[in-house]
Design a protein around this motif. Structure first.
Motif, PDB file in Angstrom:
ATOM      1  N   LEU A 117     -19.307  -5.469   5.341  1.00  0.00           N
ATOM      2  CA  LEU A 117     -18.881  -6.846   5.095  1.00  0.00           C
ATOM      3  C   LEU A 117     -18.116  -7.285   6.323  1.00  0.00           C
ATOM      4  N   CYS A 118     -18.546  -8.372   6.930  1.00  0.00           N
ATOM      5  CA  CYS A 118     -17.864  -8.911   8.104  1.00  0.00           C
ATOM      6  C   CYS A 118     -17.473 -10.348   7.833  1.00  0.00           C
ATOM      7  N   ASN A 119     -16.188 -10.626   7.871  1.00  0.00           N
ATOM      8  CA  ASN A 119     -15.709 -11.997   7.788  1.00  0.00           C
ATOM      9  C   ASN A 119     -15.620 -12.523   9.207  1.00  0.00           C
ATOM     10  N   ALA A 120     -16.435 -13.518   9.526  1.00  0.00           N
ATOM     11  CA  ALA A 120     -16.434 -14.111  10.862  1.00  0.00           C
ATOM     12  C   ALA A 120     -15.976 -15.563  10.781  1.00  0.00           C
ATOM     13  N   MET A 158     -18.009   1.671   2.228  1.00  0.00           N
ATOM     14  CA  MET A 158     -18.483   0.566   3.051  1.00  0.00           C
ATOM     15  C   MET A 158     -17.553   0.349   4.244  1.00  0.00           C
ATOM     16  N   VAL A 159     -17.961  -0.509   5.156  1.00  0.00           N
ATOM     17  CA  VAL A 159     -17.159  -0.896   6.305  1.00  0.00           C
ATOM     18  C   VAL A 159     -16.793  -2.367   6.124  1.00  0.00           C
ATOM     19  N   VAL A 160     -15.515  -2.677   6.298  1.00  0.00           N
ATOM     20  CA  VAL A 160     -15.055  -4.060   6.219  1.00  0.00           C
ATOM     21  C   VAL A 160     -14.462  -4.435   7.569  1.00  0.00           C
ATOM     22  N   VAL A 161     -14.993  -5.502   8.152  1.00  0.00           N
ATOM     23  CA  VAL A 161     -14.525  -5.991   9.444  1.00  0.00           C
ATOM     24  C   VAL A 161     -14.094  -7.436   9.264  1.00  0.00           C
ATOM     25  N   ASP A 162     -12.884  -7.728   9.679  1.00  0.00           N
ATOM     26  CA  ASP A 162     -12.412  -9.111   9.681  1.00  0.00           C
ATOM     27  C   ASP A 162     -12.268  -9.508  11.137  1.00  0.00           C
ATOM     28  N   ALA A 167      -8.736  -1.178  -2.415  1.00  0.00           N
ATOM     29  CA  ALA A 167      -9.920  -0.737  -3.160  1.00  0.00           C
ATOM     30  C   ALA A 167     -10.389   0.640  -2.710  1.00  0.00           C
ATOM     31  N   GLY A 168      -9.712   1.210  -1.716  1.00  0.00           N
ATOM     32  CA  GLY A 168     -10.084   2.541  -1.236  1.00  0.00           C
ATOM     33  C   GLY A 168     -11.090   2.534  -0.100  1.00  0.00           C
ATOM     34  N   VAL A 169     -11.355   1.366   0.486  1.00  0.00           N
ATOM     35  CA  VAL A 169     -12.281   1.312   1.618  1.00  0.00           C
ATOM     36  C   VAL A 169     -11.623   2.041   2.787  1.00  0.00           C
ATOM     37  N   GLU A 170     -12.333   3.027   3.324  1.00  0.00           N
ATOM     38  CA  GLU A 170     -11.769   3.869   4.383  1.00  0.00           C
ATOM     39  C   GLU A 170     -11.915   3.276   5.777  1.00  0.00           C
ATOM     40  N   HIS A 171     -12.905   2.432   5.967  1.00  0.00           N
ATOM     41  CA  HIS A 171     -13.201   1.899   7.302  1.00  0.00           C
ATOM     42  C   HIS A 171     -12.976   0.386   7.299  1.00  0.00           C
ATOM     43  N   VAL A 172     -11.753  -0.018   7.650  1.00  0.00           N
ATOM     44  CA  VAL A 172     -11.354  -1.421   7.669  1.00  0.00           C
ATOM     45  C   VAL A 172     -10.844  -1.734   9.071  1.00  0.00           C
ATOM     46  N   PHE A 173     -11.396  -2.783   9.685  1.00  0.00           N
ATOM     47  CA  PHE A 173     -11.062  -3.115  11.070  1.00  0.00           C
ATOM     48  C   PHE A 173     -10.747  -4.600  11.210  1.00  0.00           C
ATOM     49  N   ASN A 174      -9.854  -4.904  12.151  1.00  0.00           N
ATOM     50  CA  ASN A 174      -9.594  -6.300  12.474  1.00  0.00           C
ATOM     51  C   ASN A 174     -10.439  -6.708  13.684  1.00  0.00           C
ATOM     52  N   GLY A 175     -10.253  -7.923  14.158  1.00  0.00           N
ATOM     53  CA  GLY A 175     -11.081  -8.453  15.240  1.00  0.00           C
ATOM     54  C   GLY A 175     -10.537  -8.231  16.631  1.00  0.00           C
TER      55      GLY A 175
END
Length: 136
Positions: A50-53, A77-81, A98-106
């Motif tokens: 999921l990428c919030n752009a 999953m991977v979440v990228v903001d 939610a326990g998402v292990e791979h969360v990144f900022n921009g």
């Protein structure tokens, strides 16, 4: 899949661009109204990334997130903001809860875009590691 609001002035241009991309790509891109929360939830639950752009989560929108329910996420999953300030957005906090292990900022996206622009304008490589260290 791209979510946007039908009322956004970029809706029709986005539809045209997506149609052009779909003619040239093996995978298909779909433009969906952000108001359709049921479809958004289903899409996120069945996605790996999921990428919030958007600018949601930044500036005056810092207290907002396009996803507010942690149950929509899954831990693998991977979440990228794409937002880089604040360093941790509401979307990122919800994903982490939610326990998402791979969360990144921009921030890394910003650094890499800056490096490409620097090279285009100067003809030289930007000292990426130095810039990254200054920003961290």
């Amino acid at each position: 899949m791209i979510f946007n609001r039908v009322t956004d002035p970029q809706w029709e241009p986005a539809k045209r661009q997506i149609a052009l991309l779909n003619q040239k790509m093996k995978c298909q891109i779909e433009l969906v109204d952000l108001a359709d929360q049921t479809y958004l939830k289903s899409s996120i639950e069945n996605s790996q990334i999921l990428c919030n752009a958007t600018s949601v989560g930044m500036g005056k929108l810092a207290d907002l997130s396009l996803v507010n329910d942690p149950s929509w996420f899954h831990s693998d999953m991977v979440v990228v903001d794409a937002v880089y300030e604040p360093r941790e957005t509401k979307l990122m906090r919800i994903a982490e809860s939610a326990g998402v292990e791979h969360v990144f900022n921009g921030l890394e996206l910003l650094i890499q875009q800056g490096a490409e622009s620097f090279k285009l304008w100067t003809g030289h490589e930007m000292p990426i590691d130095e810039v990254r260290n200054l920003l961290n």
